[in-house]
Design a protein around this motif. Structure first.
Motif, PDB file in Angstrom:
ATOM      1  N   ARG A 540       0.828  -1.202   0.000  1.00  0.00           N
ATOM      2  CA  ARG A 540       0.000   0.000   0.000  1.00  0.00           C
ATOM      3  C   ARG A 540       0.865   1.256   0.000  1.00  0.00           C
ATOM      4  O   ARG A 540       0.588   2.224  -0.712  1.00  0.00           O
ATOM      5  CB  ARG A 540      -0.907   0.012   1.229  1.00  0.00           C
ATOM      6  N   PRO A 545      -1.884  -1.191  -4.027  1.00  0.00           N
ATOM      7  CA  PRO A 545      -2.940  -1.729  -3.163  1.00  0.00           C
ATOM      8  C   PRO A 545      -3.551  -3.021  -3.688  1.00  0.00           C
ATOM      9  O   PRO A 545      -4.015  -3.850  -2.892  1.00  0.00           O
ATOM     10  CB  PRO A 545      -3.968  -0.597  -3.115  1.00  0.00           C
ATOM     11  N   GLU A 583      -8.417   2.162  -2.082  1.00  0.00           N
ATOM     12  CA  GLU A 583      -7.282   2.707  -2.822  1.00  0.00           C
ATOM     13  C   GLU A 583      -7.152   2.048  -4.188  1.00  0.00           C
ATOM     14  O   GLU A 583      -6.839   2.719  -5.191  1.00  0.00           O
ATOM     15  CB  GLU A 583      -5.994   2.500  -2.007  1.00  0.00           C
ATOM     16  N   ARG A 586      -9.824   3.518  -6.453  1.00  0.00           N
ATOM     17  CA  ARG A 586      -9.482   4.867  -6.910  1.00  0.00           C
ATOM     18  C   ARG A 586      -8.405   4.810  -7.993  1.00  0.00           C
ATOM     19  O   ARG A 586      -8.453   5.563  -8.978  1.00  0.00           O
ATOM     20  CB  ARG A 586      -9.007   5.719  -5.726  1.00  0.00           C
TER      21      ARG A 586
END
Length: 599
Positions: A540, A545, A583, A586
């Motif tokens: 991460r 991620p 994450e 996104r």
């Protein structure tokens, strides 16, 4: 984001102890407690930092040189230069003791032989003066810079001594560029560029040499004293050794000269590779050998000899007397489990001080050995094939010292221990044919403890990385990749990478740890869960991620199965998984173009 907790990111969010980490506090010690902040100084407080040497038995005041130092006005540093053994350190110490007696606000003594001891000494001085923001956030180099700025702004009545500087360029960032502070440097070569004003220190004059010999021996034989002084090149270190032997054995000067000239140095010493281009000054090796021989003769138990052998393997800066006392009581000083009472160690230290083989600090809590004396001891050990055994004894003493540090924020104790480990490695590495794999294995333990303490201290992650990288390689070579100590060191190294902002470097290390723990401990062991969480969190932190999600999913499933759906650790693991999914989503959406921009 999951938090890195030194040796492991904890999947449950709270601090847990990794079972592969070795913690062996010394017996009868209290639990670790938080360090109290140093009391702030005022204009009337006097601060002393570092181990200022006490006056040696044969010290000659050399009034003309001291007067030259006293006349100098604040400005560029004064650099005492001269060959080893001429007494630069003793002269600087006399100047420092006079400033102490004169009530100066700060007297800081910093051993500048290497970068590590230099930064540690500066940090100790900064902390002693209670400068703000000199803790873990700033690091040792930052503490040194803070001390410099403080001295530039308010250096009146302050003395900063850099002793035994070898690389004068290392000092430049820490030298005050303005202000009223007095800076004194001792170095075996001329200053570099405009570093400071050189104050050459030469061997004794004939009068000074005779004063030392007459004062210590009480012999009314000026011609004999002059002959000894000439034989030893009027070098203060050698003359001090000679005077101690002559006085202790009630010799005439002629008898000492005969012993000195009859000594076949080549039969006693094996030159080390690092000393090939650095021959001893005239008579030094012979004078030290006669002093060591006198110490052995006066101490049939062998405590004096053992102390000198251990000290020769340690840092030239200083060593705590407690380190040697503990080694004696533990049976490692003499070896074979033979215990030595602390009082016997103290008696040996006093005897060696009188013989000018070592010196005390001003507070009597530390001792140091001149680098030329230590070199003679090491080369003598190599000649007798005993260098490895001396290194083992020193390693045991350092290991006990490291294990006795139960106060994680005791920065002075940790830094001193790190300096001893570094010196031990350097001296062990210069053994040549006397080295063996068993010795390398013995040195692993102090190195591992040093890495642990560096991680806990948290103020010098580059140093922790520099210690951890070769250590993990040696542990894997000597103990194997799956040994608990190897895994512990890898985990500490990964923690250092993370703290230094180098998560990409931490990933392959944690991958190795996870693979080993899955193989050795099983997929659901707490240490395996911690390592899996570490790796996922590293993914991460480096913008990957999607690779973290399956690892977090494994941990969630294991926590639900082992602890239950509502356990705090299960909830924390599920939270980490949710963050990774968000994450990842996104990142995926950011990579898509609107339909009207697509072909």
């Amino acid at each position: 984001m999951a938090v890195w907790l030194g040796r492991a990111w904890n999947p449950g969010g709270g601090l847990t102890v990794d079972p592969t980490v070795i913690h062996q506090p010394a017996a009868n010690t209290r639990e670790p407690y938080a360090a109290e902040p140093p009391a702030p100084t005022t204009a009337n407080d006097q601060v002393v930092a570092g181990d200022i040497p006490a006056q040696r038995p044969g010290f000659q005041p050399r009034l003309s040189l001291l007067a030259q130092l006293n006349r100098a006005s604040p400005g560029p540093p004064l650099v005492l230069t001269g060959t080893r053994g001429v007494g630069k350190t003793q002269l600087a110490a006399a100047y420092a003791r006079a400033r102490l007696a004169g009530g100066w606000r700060l007297i800081a003594w910093v051993n500048a032989r290497g970068s590590e001891s230099l930064l540690a000494g500066l940090a100790a001085a900064a902390e002693a003066t209670a400068l703000p923001d000199t803790g873990s956030r700033q690091g040792t180099a930052g503490a040194g810079q803070a001390l410099r700025h403080w001295l530039e702004a308010d250096g009146s009545g302050c003395l900063l001594v850099f002793d035994d500087a070898e690389d004068l360029g290392l000092l430049r960032p820490f030298l005050p560029a303005a202000g009223a502070a007095r800076v004194l440097i001792t170095a075996a070569r001329e200053p570099v560029g405009e570093l400071g004003t050189s104050v050459p220190v030469d061997v004794f004059s004939a009068e000074e040499a005779l004063a030392l010999l007459d004062g210590r021996t009480g012999l009314a034989d000026e011609a004999g004293a002059a002959a000894v002084a000439a034989e030893l090149g009027h070098l203060p270190l050698a003359l001090d050794q000679a005077a101690a032997v002559i006085a202790g054995q009630h010799l005439e000067y002629a008898a000492y000269l005969a012993k000195l000239r009859a000594l076949p140095v080549e039969d006693y010493l094996v030159r080390q590779e690092d000393g090939e281009d650095q021959p001893y000054p005239p008579g030094v090796a012979e004078a030290v050998l006669l002093s060591l021989e006198a110490a052995r003769a006066a101490d049939p138990v062998g405590v004096c000899t053992a102390v000198m052998e251990v000290m020769a393997m340690l840092s030239p800066a200083a060593a705590r007397c407690d380190l040697l006392r503990a080694a004696g009581q533990a049976g490692t000083l003499l070896g074979g489990g033979r215990r030595v009472a602390a009082s016997m160690v103290d008696q040996a230290l006093e005897r060696l001080n009188k013989q000018s083989l070592l010196g005390f600090s001003l507070d009597g809590q530390a001792i140091s050995v001149h680098c030329l004396v230590a070199r003679v001891v090491r080369e003598g050990l190599a000649r007798r094939g005993r260098l490895a055994s001396a290194c083992r004894a020193a390693a045991s003493a350092v290991e006990m010292s490291a294990e006795a540090i139960v106060k994680p924020q005791d920065r002075a104790a940790v830094r001193e221990m790190l300096g001893q480990v570094t010196a031990l490695l350097e001296n062990a590495g210069a053994q040549g044919d006397d080295a063996d794999e068993n010795l390398a294995g013995i040195l692993l333990r102090p190195r591992l403890l040093a890495l642990d303490h560096l991680i806990e201290l948290g103020d010098n992650m580059p140093h922790a990385i520099a210690v951890g990288e070769p250590l993990t390689a040696d542990l894997e070579r000597l103990l194997g990749p799956g040994h608990p100590d190897t895994l512990n060191a890898r985990n500490s190294l990964a923690a250092a990478y993370h703290a230094a902002g180098r998560d990409a470097d931490a990933i392959p290390v944690v991958q190795q740890i996870l693979a080993a723990r899955e193989r050795l401990l099983g997929a659901d062991h707490p240490s395996t869960l911690a390592s899996r969480n570490n790796l996922a969190s590293a993914y991460r932190a480096t913008g990957r991620p999607a690779e973290a999600i399956p690892l977090f999913e494994q941990n969630v499933a294991a926590c639900e199965r082992l602890l239950g759906a509502d356990h705090p650790k299960t909830l924390a693991s599920r939270h980490n998984l949710d963050l990774a999914r968000q994450e990842s989503a996104r990142a995926e959406n950011a990579g898509r173009r609107p339909w009207w921009q697509q072909d």
